[in-house]
Design a protein around this motif. Sequence first.
Motif, short mmCIF file in Angstrom:
data_model
loop_
_atom_site.label_atom_id
_atom_site.label_comp_id
_atom_site.label_asym_id
_atom_site.label_seq_id
_atom_site.Cartn_x
_atom_site.Cartn_y
_atom_site.Cartn_z
N VAL A 1 -10.85 -16.72 35.75
CA VAL A 1 -11.64 -16.66 34.51
C VAL A 1 -13.08 -16.24 34.81
O VAL A 1 -13.65 -16.63 35.84
CB VAL A 1 -11.64 -18.03 33.79
CG1 VAL A 1 -12.39 -17.94 32.47
CG2 VAL A 1 -10.22 -18.52 33.56
N SER A 2 -13.65 -15.46 33.89
CA SER A 2 -15.06 -15.06 34.00
C SER A 2 -15.72 -15.18 32.63
O SER A 2 -15.09 -14.95 31.60
CB SER A 2 -15.17 -13.62 34.49
OG SER A 2 -16.52 -13.17 34.44
N THR A 3 -17.01 -15.54 32.64
CA THR A 3 -17.78 -15.46 31.40
C THR A 3 -18.00 -13.99 31.07
O THR A 3 -17.88 -13.11 31.94
CB THR A 3 -19.13 -16.17 31.55
OG1 THR A 3 -19.81 -15.63 32.70
CG2 THR A 3 -18.94 -17.67 31.74
N ALA A 4 -18.34 -13.71 29.83
CA ALA A 4 -18.50 -12.32 29.39
C ALA A 4 -19.59 -11.59 30.16
O ALA A 4 -19.49 -10.38 30.40
CB ALA A 4 -18.78 -12.28 27.89
N HIS B 1 -7.37 -24.43 30.54
CA HIS B 1 -8.07 -25.66 30.96
C HIS B 1 -8.82 -25.36 32.26
O HIS B 1 -8.21 -25.07 33.29
CB HIS B 1 -7.06 -26.79 31.17
CG HIS B 1 -7.69 -28.07 31.59
ND1 HIS B 1 -8.31 -28.92 30.70
CD2 HIS B 1 -7.82 -28.66 32.82
CE1 HIS B 1 -8.77 -29.97 31.34
NE2 HIS B 1 -8.49 -29.84 32.63
N VAL B 2 -10.15 -25.41 32.21
CA VAL B 2 -10.97 -25.05 33.37
C VAL B 2 -10.84 -26.12 34.46
O VAL B 2 -11.16 -27.29 34.25
CB VAL B 2 -12.45 -24.89 32.98
CG1 VAL B 2 -13.29 -24.54 34.21
CG2 VAL B 2 -12.60 -23.81 31.91
N VAL B 3 -10.35 -25.70 35.61
CA VAL B 3 -10.18 -26.61 36.75
C VAL B 3 -11.45 -26.67 37.60
O VAL B 3 -11.86 -27.72 38.06
CB VAL B 3 -8.99 -26.14 37.62
CG1 VAL B 3 -8.86 -27.02 38.87
CG2 VAL B 3 -7.70 -26.16 36.82
N LYS B 4 -12.09 -25.51 37.77
CA LYS B 4 -13.28 -25.43 38.62
C LYS B 4 -14.04 -24.16 38.26
O LYS B 4 -13.44 -23.16 37.87
CB LYS B 4 -12.86 -25.40 40.10
CG LYS B 4 -13.99 -25.46 41.11
CD LYS B 4 -13.42 -25.44 42.53
CE LYS B 4 -14.52 -25.49 43.59
NZ LYS B 4 -15.22 -26.79 43.61
N SER B 5 -15.37 -24.20 38.39
CA SER B 5 -16.16 -22.99 38.13
C SER B 5 -17.32 -22.93 39.11
O SER B 5 -17.70 -23.94 39.72
CB SER B 5 -16.67 -22.98 36.69
OG SER B 5 -17.54 -24.08 36.45
N ALA C 1 -20.96 -18.80 27.73
CA ALA C 1 -22.08 -18.66 28.65
C ALA C 1 -21.83 -19.39 29.96
O ALA C 1 -22.45 -19.09 30.99
CB ALA C 1 -23.36 -19.17 28.00
N GLU C 2 -20.95 -20.39 29.93
CA GLU C 2 -20.61 -21.15 31.13
C GLU C 2 -19.18 -21.63 31.03
O GLU C 2 -18.53 -21.51 29.98
CB GLU C 2 -21.57 -22.33 31.31
CG GLU C 2 -21.64 -23.24 30.11
CD GLU C 2 -22.69 -24.33 30.27
OE1 GLU C 2 -22.58 -25.33 29.55
OE2 GLU C 2 -23.58 -24.18 31.12
N LEU C 3 -18.68 -22.20 32.14
CA LEU C 3 -17.29 -22.67 32.20
C LEU C 3 -17.28 -24.12 32.67
O LEU C 3 -17.03 -24.41 33.84
CB LEU C 3 -16.48 -21.80 33.16
CG LEU C 3 -16.39 -20.30 32.84
CD1 LEU C 3 -15.75 -19.55 34.00
CD2 LEU C 3 -15.61 -20.08 31.56
N PRO C 4 -17.54 -25.06 31.77
CA PRO C 4 -17.59 -26.48 32.18
C PRO C 4 -16.23 -26.96 32.70
O PRO C 4 -15.19 -26.69 32.09
CB PRO C 4 -17.96 -27.21 30.89
CG PRO C 4 -18.52 -26.15 29.99
CD PRO C 4 -17.81 -24.90 30.34
#
Length: 594
Positions: free
Chosen positions: A159-162, A179-183, A131-134
Amino acid sequence: MLWWCEDLNLPVFEPKDVAGRCERFVEVKITQPADPRPAFPADIDITRGAIADELGDWELAEALVPMDEVVLLNKIPGYADQADEVIVRGRLIGHRFYDVFEGRWRFRPLYEGVATILHERRGYWAVVDMAELPQGYDIHTDKIVEGRLPEERYRHVAVSTADGKTHGVAKLFRGRRLHVVKSWRAKPPLLPGRPSTLAEAAELNREHIERRAQEAVEFIKAVAEKYKKPVVVSYSGGKDSLVALDLTARSGLKFYVYFNDTGLEPPETYENLKAVEERYGVEVIVGAAGQRFWEAMEKFGPPARDYRWCCKVIKLGPTTEALKSRFPQGYISVVGQRGAESFVRAKTPRVSPSKWVAGSVVAAPLQEWTALEVWLYIFLHKLPYNRAYERGFDRLGCVVCPANEMAELALVKEAYPEIYGKMEVALRRWHTEEEVKWGLWRWRGKIPGDVARWVKREEGAPLPVRITAKGQSLELEIDAEPNAETMRELLKMVGRPEGNLLRTKKGLVEIRGAGGRWFIRAPDGKTALDVAALVVRSAICGDCDLCVHWCPTGALRRTGPGRSFKVDEGRCIGCLLCSSACPAAQYLVYRNET
């Protein structure tokens, strides 16, 4: 503030100036100090190459960074080496940055760049069941719904959430983790843009540019009226000094052009100087350093960001020699300095006294201009700019300057292999292969944190003078032996030499030593440093003659090349301004950590 005209696909400074020609605008959001510059074809090639290498798709790179549209670059902090925001159609599509470890440019997609990758399903991308990309979160493969991941670790992935509401950029880690760098909240992809050129951008912004220019011309005239001194444009071959020169010519004032030939300029700069002479028909005064850089390096070792002896030896020395005798009462130096170039320049007044030639003032008509305004002025008036910019350089000057980033040095190595090769040979005499490879020669003291972390080292290379302080005493270890006769002459500035003693107003100073090892005991720490500076000056000299030029009474004169000086005791007032000017005294004693 900068805007983008979506109708014409061009940057705009003042929307009201283009009313009737543009109806749709978007604010261009860039990082401060917000000093965007146009991307030349070489810049676009570099950026495309970075995108293709990072995201594995050359066609995507061509689509993201078109060759037939105006593209802007904006230098940003936060990376270990050079990095730029890439602006296409008024939108930030990502950061291009130079990876020192890999020795190449890389690309981190952002915002509209990520949206375009996801929309087109090109490059490396992933849709995840989240639901989100922390930020900082590791996404495991069981969460990836669809996508295309790189084989190589540490590459960037869009990257995208569904549900498509949140986008981000991640790095591929071990175990195929992302590994999420930024969202951020999802943005729309780039829309198609019409072809556009810098000439069109210049014409569209004509009113704004001409207002800027007229204000600058009036400023130059006002400074000339106030100080009533000869006007000299300091021309470097760079874009900013070119515009400063043209504005001075527009003022109608009589002026001269001064060019400091450091001996380390790119070949295009000398070609450009000829074009400038032909266009303006003005006398060009040249202060040439000749081989001083290479000769001084034999004594000082390579320069560094915190050890800029070169500026005094090949810039200030020749400049003072060329202009002080020509304009003994001083002059007005019109420079291309802009506040957006650095924090120091941002704090520098638009008019300031010259630090190097008494009675002279420095005037900076472009202090508040951005690089884009400078370039659009150049294209608007068809000025003969330095073609070295078309190689991918965003600033010009000494090509082996220690202030260069590794990205710039890599470009120098490719564009000017002869001078770069000569510098590498010289560097290896003083530095290890590791220091040369990673550019560690650019620091002599503390290596900055972002660089220190990846080289796992905190200290730079040692200086040719080592000082150990013990109370009011100093121990000097010098890589060169002082000239005994010159030392005795220079010591007369602070006292009367009596064998191993120096009788000063503050008391006796003991000076003992031989070869490169010396011991100084003085009544106080300042006197010890002043004496140490004179000892070092008798051992290491860059032949810049700033000490002679700075002497307010003419007490110091040169009697031969290198360390050959005489002091007229009847004229000397003991001010030691000569030591303040001397690169050996300043960098090897007064600024040398003890």
